[in-house]
Design an enzyme around this catalytic site. Sequence first.
Site, PDB file in Angstrom:
ATOM      1  N   LYS A  96       0.825  -1.210   0.000  1.00 45.09           N
ATOM      2  CA  LYS A  96       0.000   0.000   0.000  1.00 45.09           C
ATOM      3  C   LYS A  96       0.867   1.271   0.000  1.00 45.09           C
ATOM      4  O   LYS A  96       2.089   1.200   0.200  1.00 45.09           O
ATOM      5  CB  LYS A  96      -0.923  -0.023   1.214  1.00 45.09           C
ATOM      6  CG  LYS A  96      -1.892  -1.201   1.226  1.00 45.09           C
ATOM      7  CD  LYS A  96      -2.739  -1.202   2.496  1.00 45.09           C
ATOM      8  CE  LYS A  96      -3.655  -2.397   2.563  1.00 45.09           C
ATOM      9  NZ  LYS A  96      -4.479  -2.416   3.803  1.00 45.09           N
ATOM     10  N   PHE A 144     -15.944   2.384   7.469  1.00 45.52           N
ATOM     11  CA  PHE A 144     -14.610   2.865   7.103  1.00 45.52           C
ATOM     12  C   PHE A 144     -14.318   2.718   5.611  1.00 45.52           C
ATOM     13  O   PHE A 144     -13.192   2.959   5.175  1.00 45.52           O
ATOM     14  CB  PHE A 144     -13.541   2.115   7.906  1.00 45.52           C
ATOM     15  CG  PHE A 144     -13.650   0.613   7.825  1.00 45.52           C
ATOM     16  CD1 PHE A 144     -13.156  -0.089   6.724  1.00 45.52           C
ATOM     17  CD2 PHE A 144     -14.245  -0.107   8.852  1.00 45.52           C
ATOM     18  CE1 PHE A 144     -13.244  -1.468   6.645  1.00 45.52           C
ATOM     19  CE2 PHE A 144     -14.342  -1.489   8.783  1.00 45.52           C
ATOM     20  CZ  PHE A 144     -13.845  -2.171   7.675  1.00 45.52           C
ATOM     21  N   ARG A 172      -0.883 -15.114   3.750  1.00 43.44           N
ATOM     22  CA  ARG A 172      -1.635 -14.444   4.813  1.00 43.44           C
ATOM     23  C   ARG A 172      -0.917 -14.555   6.163  1.00 43.44           C
ATOM     24  O   ARG A 172      -0.905 -13.614   6.953  1.00 43.44           O
ATOM     25  CB  ARG A 172      -3.033 -15.056   4.917  1.00 43.44           C
ATOM     26  CG  ARG A 172      -3.902 -14.836   3.699  1.00 43.44           C
ATOM     27  CD  ARG A 172      -4.425 -13.432   3.613  1.00 43.44           C
ATOM     28  NE  ARG A 172      -5.377 -13.127   4.677  1.00 43.44           N
ATOM     29  CZ  ARG A 172      -6.048 -11.989   4.768  1.00 43.44           C
ATOM     30  NH1 ARG A 172      -5.863 -11.029   3.876  1.00 43.44           N
ATOM     31  NH2 ARG A 172      -6.905 -11.787   5.761  1.00 43.44           N
ATOM     32  N   THR A 178      -4.789  -8.282  10.477  1.00 47.46           N
ATOM     33  CA  THR A 178      -5.146  -6.961   9.962  1.00 47.46           C
ATOM     34  C   THR A 178      -4.687  -5.856  10.907  1.00 47.46           C
ATOM     35  O   THR A 178      -4.181  -4.817  10.477  1.00 47.46           O
ATOM     36  CB  THR A 178      -6.667  -6.866   9.751  1.00 47.46           C
ATOM     37  OG1 THR A 178      -7.074  -7.890   8.841  1.00 47.46           O
ATOM     38  CG2 THR A 178      -7.053  -5.517   9.185  1.00 47.46           C
ATOM     39  N   ARG A 189       3.391  -7.272   9.139  1.00 49.43           N
ATOM     40  CA  ARG A 189       2.702  -6.239   9.919  1.00 49.43           C
ATOM     41  C   ARG A 189       3.180  -6.207  11.370  1.00 49.43           C
ATOM     42  O   ARG A 189       3.279  -5.140  11.973  1.00 49.43           O
ATOM     43  CB  ARG A 189       1.194  -6.467   9.860  1.00 49.43           C
ATOM     44  CG  ARG A 189       0.575  -6.121   8.515  1.00 49.43           C
ATOM     45  CD  ARG A 189      -0.876  -6.541   8.445  1.00 49.43           C
ATOM     46  NE  ARG A 189      -1.513  -6.134   7.198  1.00 49.43           N
ATOM     47  CZ  ARG A 189      -2.628  -6.678   6.717  1.00 49.43           C
ATOM     48  NH1 ARG A 189      -3.221  -7.667   7.385  1.00 49.43           N
ATOM     49  NH2 ARG A 189      -3.156  -6.243   5.590  1.00 49.43           N
ATOM     50  N   ASN A 199      -1.480  -0.338   7.617  1.00 48.35           N
ATOM     51  CA  ASN A 199      -0.910  -1.684   7.828  1.00 48.35           C
ATOM     52  C   ASN A 199      -0.116  -2.202   6.630  1.00 48.35           C
ATOM     53  O   ASN A 199       0.138  -3.392   6.503  1.00 48.35           O
ATOM     54  CB  ASN A 199      -1.985  -2.680   8.248  1.00 48.35           C
ATOM     55  CG  ASN A 199      -3.085  -2.846   7.217  1.00 48.35           C
ATOM     56  OD1 ASN A 199      -2.977  -2.365   6.084  1.00 48.35           O
ATOM     57  ND2 ASN A 199      -4.151  -3.538   7.596  1.00 48.35           N
ATOM     58  N   HIS A 202      -1.521  -5.683   1.529  1.00 48.63           N
ATOM     59  CA  HIS A 202      -2.768  -6.435   1.337  1.00 48.63           C
ATOM     60  C   HIS A 202      -2.429  -7.777   0.703  1.00 48.63           C
ATOM     61  O   HIS A 202      -1.532  -7.873  -0.136  1.00 48.63           O
ATOM     62  CB  HIS A 202      -3.723  -5.671   0.415  1.00 48.63           C
ATOM     63  CG  HIS A 202      -4.858  -6.513  -0.086  1.00 48.63           C
ATOM     64  ND1 HIS A 202      -6.023  -6.717   0.633  1.00 48.63           N
ATOM     65  CD2 HIS A 202      -4.996  -7.240  -1.238  1.00 48.63           C
ATOM     66  CE1 HIS A 202      -6.826  -7.516  -0.048  1.00 48.63           C
ATOM     67  NE2 HIS A 202      -6.230  -7.840  -1.185  1.00 48.63           N
TER      68      HIS A 202
END
Length: 238
Positions: A96, A144, A172, A178, A189, A199, A202
């Site tokens: 991100k 959100f 994952r 998350t 993370r 974070n 993705h």
Amino acid sequence: MSSQICRSASKAAKSLLSSAKNARFFSEGRAIGAAAAVSASGKIPLYASNFARSSGSGVASKSWITGLLALPAAAYMIQDQEVLAAEMERTFIAIKPDGVQRGLISEIISRFERKGFKLVGIKVIVPSKDFAQKHYHDLKERPFFNGLCDFLSSGPVIAMVWEGDGVIRYGRKLIGATDPQKSEPGTIRGDLAVTVGRNIIHGSDGPETAKDEISLWFKPQELVSYTSNSEKWLYGDN
């Protein structure tokens, strides 16, 4: 686990077939092994049992032994077509805007590479707000949602497709929870992010999601299929 079983089975099959001197044994075992391979995929009834019932008791016993010994050959025959095909998969991973701006691109990529996953597609893109809404379409009812889409479209994103055995599930795990505060140390993370809103990465959460996200972010011609030099050391039976 299934890859290890098939590799062990293939070694046993090669040893068995190379040492077989009885032509009839070889042909019967090969036929039963082939039928067992097809039966394993659920296409026809197991040939070995039919073969045994149609023979005399002595021959039946031999046929069952032959079929049993030929099962490694069956596993060897189907491993490339079904077992490995089911395990080798692709997933969508995106760094991100916060991860890009913080200079974490090489750090994140290296974690996937060190695991043994293969990069088959990568590009830098600044997604529009509409594009971000398509990406997060399953969250459109959440409060959100708009903020999430605003953030994803706020700067450059590194879009990637990774390939490997179990890459969706393990990807994952590699990313972490998350909420970075709930992510284990050692995850991306857990080590590199602090808050949910920033974070940094993705990853697709399942096979169908991976398929949809890859098709959204990439055209088919933007993905490359190739064999890396490390694959024989990762998946080979040497």
